[in-house]
Design a protein around this motif. Structure first.
Motif, PDB file in Angstrom:
ATOM      1  N   PHE A   1     -24.875  41.263  21.978  1.00  0.00           N
ATOM      2  CA  PHE A   1     -24.178  40.015  21.206  1.00  0.00           C
ATOM      3  C   PHE A   1     -24.680  38.591  21.334  1.00  0.00           C
ATOM      4  O   PHE A   1     -24.940  38.005  20.569  1.00  0.00           O
ATOM      5  N   SER A   2     -25.403  38.468  22.606  1.00  0.00           N
ATOM      6  CA  SER A   2     -25.794  37.006  22.794  1.00  0.00           C
ATOM      7  C   SER A   2     -27.110  37.090  22.093  1.00  0.00           C
ATOM      8  O   SER A   2     -27.634  35.928  21.582  1.00  0.00           O
ATOM      9  N   ARG A   3     -28.008  38.048  22.185  1.00  0.00           N
ATOM     10  CA  ARG A   3     -29.244  37.745  21.241  1.00  0.00           C
ATOM     11  C   ARG A   3     -28.897  37.489  19.710  1.00  0.00           C
ATOM     12  O   ARG A   3     -29.479  37.005  19.138  1.00  0.00           O
ATOM     13  N   ILE A   4     -27.869  38.440  19.358  1.00  0.00           N
ATOM     14  CA  ILE A   4     -27.511  38.154  18.035  1.00  0.00           C
ATOM     15  C   ILE A   4     -27.062  36.721  17.493  1.00  0.00           C
ATOM     16  O   ILE A   4     -27.616  36.195  16.864  1.00  0.00           O
ATOM     17  N   GLU A   5     -26.310  36.128  18.630  1.00  0.00           N
ATOM     18  CA  GLU A   5     -25.911  34.762  18.464  1.00  0.00           C
ATOM     19  C   GLU A   5     -27.138  33.644  18.562  1.00  0.00           C
ATOM     20  O   GLU A   5     -26.794  32.749  17.753  1.00  0.00           O
ATOM     21  N   ALA A   6     -27.867  33.856  19.660  1.00  0.00           N
ATOM     22  CA  ALA A   6     -28.994  33.013  19.705  1.00  0.00           C
ATOM     23  C   ALA A   6     -30.056  33.208  18.975  1.00  0.00           C
ATOM     24  O   ALA A   6     -31.201  32.870  18.718  1.00  0.00           O
ATOM     25  N   ARG A   7     -29.868  34.300  17.794  1.00  0.00           N
ATOM     26  CA  ARG A   7     -30.779  34.708  16.914  1.00  0.00           C
ATOM     27  C   ARG A   7     -32.196  35.074  17.457  1.00  0.00           C
ATOM     28  O   ARG A   7     -33.368  34.847  17.051  1.00  0.00           O
ATOM     29  N   LYS A   8     -32.072  35.863  18.724  1.00  0.00           N
ATOM     30  CA  LYS A   8     -33.410  36.265  19.315  1.00  0.00           C
ATOM     31  C   LYS A   8     -33.221  37.632  19.306  1.00  0.00           C
ATOM     32  O   LYS A   8     -33.362  38.507  20.174  1.00  0.00           O
ATOM     33  N   ILE A   9     -33.118  38.282  18.111  1.00  0.00           N
ATOM     34  CA  ILE A   9     -33.161  39.791  17.997  1.00  0.00           C
ATOM     35  C   ILE A   9     -34.242  40.015  16.555  1.00  0.00           C
ATOM     36  O   ILE A   9     -34.140  39.338  15.583  1.00  0.00           O
ATOM     37  N   ASN A  10     -34.854  41.013  16.998  1.00  0.00           N
ATOM     38  CA  ASN A  10     -35.794  41.296  16.131  1.00  0.00           C
ATOM     39  C   ASN A  10     -35.511  42.689  15.138  1.00  0.00           C
ATOM     40  O   ASN A  10     -35.151  43.566  15.916  1.00  0.00           O
ATOM     41  N   ILE A  11     -35.344  42.323  13.896  1.00  0.00           N
ATOM     42  CA  ILE A  11     -35.123  43.707  13.058  1.00  0.00           C
ATOM     43  C   ILE A  11     -36.476  44.290  12.769  1.00  0.00           C
ATOM     44  O   ILE A  11     -37.167  43.552  11.843  1.00  0.00           O
ATOM     45  N   GLU A  12     -36.407  45.491  12.870  1.00  0.00           N
ATOM     46  CA  GLU A  12     -37.613  46.198  12.437  1.00  0.00           C
ATOM     47  C   GLU A  12     -37.636  46.465  10.872  1.00  0.00           C
ATOM     48  O   GLU A  12     -36.530  46.730  10.309  1.00  0.00           O
ATOM     49  N   ALA A  13     -38.597  46.595  10.339  1.00  0.00           N
ATOM     50  CA  ALA A  13     -38.649  47.324   9.012  1.00  0.00           C
ATOM     51  C   ALA A  13     -39.893  48.560   8.920  1.00  0.00           C
ATOM     52  O   ALA A  13     -41.100  48.072   8.669  1.00  0.00           O
ATOM     53  N   VAL A  14     -39.379  49.814   9.513  1.00  0.00           N
ATOM     54  CA  VAL A  14     -40.362  50.875   9.287  1.00  0.00           C
ATOM     55  C   VAL A  14     -39.628  52.013   8.497  1.00  0.00           C
ATOM     56  O   VAL A  14     -38.720  51.827   8.207  1.00  0.00           O
ATOM     57  N   ALA A  15     -40.521  52.793   7.855  1.00  0.00           N
ATOM     58  CA  ALA A  15     -40.163  54.134   7.376  1.00  0.00           C
ATOM     59  C   ALA A  15     -39.566  54.992   8.244  1.00  0.00           C
ATOM     60  O   ALA A  15     -40.027  55.311   9.170  1.00  0.00           O
ATOM     61  N   PHE A  16     -38.251  55.469   7.972  1.00  0.00           N
ATOM     62  CA  PHE A  16     -37.503  56.674   8.732  1.00  0.00           C
ATOM     63  C   PHE A  16     -36.762  57.483   7.881  1.00  0.00           C
ATOM     64  O   PHE A  16     -36.502  57.175   6.732  1.00  0.00           O
ATOM     65  N   ASP A  17     -36.464  58.457   8.516  1.00  0.00           N
ATOM     66  CA  ASP A  17     -35.604  59.623   7.993  1.00  0.00           C
ATOM     67  C   ASP A  17     -34.252  59.525   8.295  1.00  0.00           C
ATOM     68  O   ASP A  17     -33.814  59.511   9.218  1.00  0.00           O
ATOM     69  N   LEU A  18     -33.491  58.975   7.249  1.00  0.00           N
ATOM     70  CA  LEU A  18     -32.187  58.436   7.055  1.00  0.00           C
ATOM     71  C   LEU A  18     -31.066  59.758   7.678  1.00  0.00           C
ATOM     72  O   LEU A  18     -30.288  59.416   8.613  1.00  0.00           O
ATOM     73  N   ARG A  19     -31.253  60.872   7.097  1.00  0.00           N
ATOM     74  CA  ARG A  19     -30.520  62.012   7.575  1.00  0.00           C
ATOM     75  C   ARG A  19     -30.593  62.300   8.868  1.00  0.00           C
ATOM     76  O   ARG A  19     -29.654  62.304   9.639  1.00  0.00           O
ATOM     77  N   ALA A  20     -31.964  62.178   9.495  1.00  0.00           N
ATOM     78  CA  ALA A  20     -31.997  62.529  10.957  1.00  0.00           C
ATOM     79  C   ALA A  20     -31.383  61.626  11.856  1.00  0.00           C
ATOM     80  O   ALA A  20     -30.945  61.897  12.641  1.00  0.00           O
ATOM     81  N   CYS A  21     -31.520  60.221  11.305  1.00  0.00           N
ATOM     82  CA  CYS A  21     -30.631  59.058  12.310  1.00  0.00           C
ATOM     83  C   CYS A  21     -29.380  59.557  11.935  1.00  0.00           C
ATOM     84  O   CYS A  21     -28.758  59.369  13.372  1.00  0.00           O
TER      85      CYS A  21
END
Ligand code: ADP
Length: 500
Positions: free
Chosen positions: A334-354
């Protein structure tokens, strides 16, 4: 007209020409003999005095107009005595009491013998012009009075932008004299930093004929500067051409101070919040490290110590430690999100498996509570998408975890659909539900619907806040549909991105 000519009035050729000239003249002119009898009158004279087409020759002016006053009679007498009399403008009171403004001239004319034969009278009604001048003076006076009545500083300028009027408020506030302020002199009362910007703005408005609006500081008599909003508009004449500029300067210092105060308060609050979040990130991290050592030690002890009493104590310690670790992880996230210290990845993945992986985690817990736990991924949903599978999994774990936690009978469905550019996820349960008045605060940190529930179900109240933060960081939106006792449905969207 000819037939009206009295036979006893003999006229020479020269006089005849004069009479003709008078008749044709484009101004109001009349020729009289020594007894003020008409010899001739121009068309304009006839219309001006309402004489129409009637024969005038030989008729007495005073008999036609018995209302002619002594003022005129005296002038006529002076002309007949050989004097040339004229006035550029003179007011005469008409019989009805109204005022008539005239420009006039009276001139004697002479017979061939040299004796005065009578007078020529020229007159022009200038009442309209006088009225227009009067109106203009009145409207200028009204502008002046109005500008004096205003609490603002008021100014006016010519079409070239040269100031030529200020109300007295300007002089009172700035201490400038008119001589100092006129033309562009007012610029010297401005804060040095604002002069160039203001001058540019003013020049542009004057060249383009556009509304002028600028904020600048003006130095007061006491040496202090105050902020003003200056606005000017062009005044256009009948032909829509700009004739003048009129404007005001409004003191906006109080408003400016308030804005400044709010801005720095907001910045201070943001700084404080960032500092707090950063502190929490560091602290959670620092707690996490010894915690894992601590838990490793418990695990180790559990393996070597087989006494049931000790084992029970160690199991309690282990589950407490695990809960603490989960809480620390939540706070860290939560603190990382508030401090904007979070990296969101952008990779190809299998949605159903997730999705399946998340469901698998809760399969046992659902089974133990006799709950049906099912996934429905719509056929149109792509096999592989681009995004952050770890974060998506984390959101789903929070929502499915809550659903399992707050449902005692029935089913939990995890659905995925895609519509256009959007993926829509839903987690629906048949659990205890949430009253609508609690929905708005649900996604805030440490928010729990009912504190008595916390004691029953546990939890930190951070799961939904983290989920909302993550969904929004990924460009989506989260919402809830629920009513007490009617089950809940949590929905969130994510932008759909497909691998190339
Ligand atoms: P917690 O860790 O307390 O579950 P969350 O942020 O995940 O924190 O949830 C906040 C509160 O929202 C919960 O304490 C609970 O009161 C309510 N809540 C969340 N999900 C559900 C659900 N599926 N059914 C009923 N109440 C729920």
């Amino acid at each position: 007209m000819e037939e009206g000519r009295a036979p006893d009035l003999k006229v020479s050729d020269k006089e005849q020409r004069l009479l003709l000239f008078v008749e044709q003249a484009p101004v109001a002119i009349a020729m009289f003999d020594h007894d003020m009898r008409y010899l001739s009158a121009s068309r304009r004279w006839r219309t001006d005095y309402g004489l129409g087409e009637r024969a005038l020759h030989g008729l007495s002016h005073y008999e036609i107009f018995p209302e002619i006053g002594d003022a005129w009679k005296a002038i006529h007498r002076r002309g007949l005595a050989g004097e040339e009399v004229a006035a550029e403008e003179e007011a005469f009171t008409r019989a009805d009491g109204s005022i008539q403004w005239l420009r006039w001239q009276v001139q004697p004319w002479r017979e061939a013998s040299g004796a005065i034969g009578g007078i020529m009278v020229f007159s022009e009604d200038i009442s309209k012009r006088k009225q227009a001048e009067q109106d203009k003076r009145e409207s200028e006076e009204e502008f002046r009075v109005l500008s004096e009545a205003m609490p603002q500083l008021v100014w006016a300028s010519d079409i070239h932008g040269r100031a030529d009027y200020f109300n007295s408020r300007w002089f009172e506030y700035t201490g400038q004299s008119f001589e100092e302020a006129k033309n562009l002199g007012w610029l010297s009362a401005l804060h040095p930093e604002d002069v160039v910007r203001t001058q540019d703005c003013w020049t542009e408005a004057v060249t383009k004929g556009a509304v002028y609006e600028v904020q600048y500081r003006i130095k007061g008599r006491d040496g202090t500067y105050r902020w003003f909003l200056s606005r000017g508009v062009p005044r256009r004449g009948a032909s829509a051409k700009i004739e003048r500029w009129i404007g005001t300067c409004t003191d906006i210092s109080a408003q400016k101070d308030l804005e400044e105060g709010l801005k720095s308060a907001r910045e201070a609050a943001e700084d404080a919040s960032r500092a707090k979040s950063e502190f929490l990130v560091t602290m959670s991290h620092e707690i996490r490290t010894p915690m894992t050592i601590f838990m490793g030690a418990i695990q180790h002890l559990m393996e070597i110590d087989q006494s049931p009493e000790h084992r029970q104590l160690l199991e309690m310690a282990d589950s407490a430690a695990l809960r603490l670790l989960t809480l620390v992880d939540d706070i860290l996230d939560f603190s990382r999100i508030e401090a904007r210290k979070i990296n969101i990845e952008a990779v190809a993945f299998d949605l159903r498996a997730c999705v399946d992986e998340v469901v698998r985690i809760f399969a046992l817990a659902a089974q133990e509570k006799n709950l049906v736990l099912e996934t429905e991924v719509a056929a149109e949903v792509a096999e592989r998408v681009i995004g952050d599978p770890k974060r998506l999994g984390q959101i789903l774990v929070n929502l499915v975890g809550n659903a399992v936690k707050f449902t005692h009978a029935g089913e939990i469905r995890v659905g995925v659909r895609s519509a256009g550019e959007i993926l829509e996820f839903s987690v629906t349960d048949t659990g205890i539900g949430i009253p609508p008045e609690k929905h708005s605060r649900l996604f805030e940190r440490f928010s729990q619907v009912d504190s008595s529930l916390t004691r029953r179900y546990g939890g930190s109240g951070l799961g939904l806040a983290i989920s909302k933060g993550l969904v929004e960081l990924m460009g989506g939106h989260i919402s809830v549909q629920s009513a007490a006792g009617k089950g809940s449905r949590f929905l969130f969207t994510l932008p759909l991105r497909l691998p190339a």
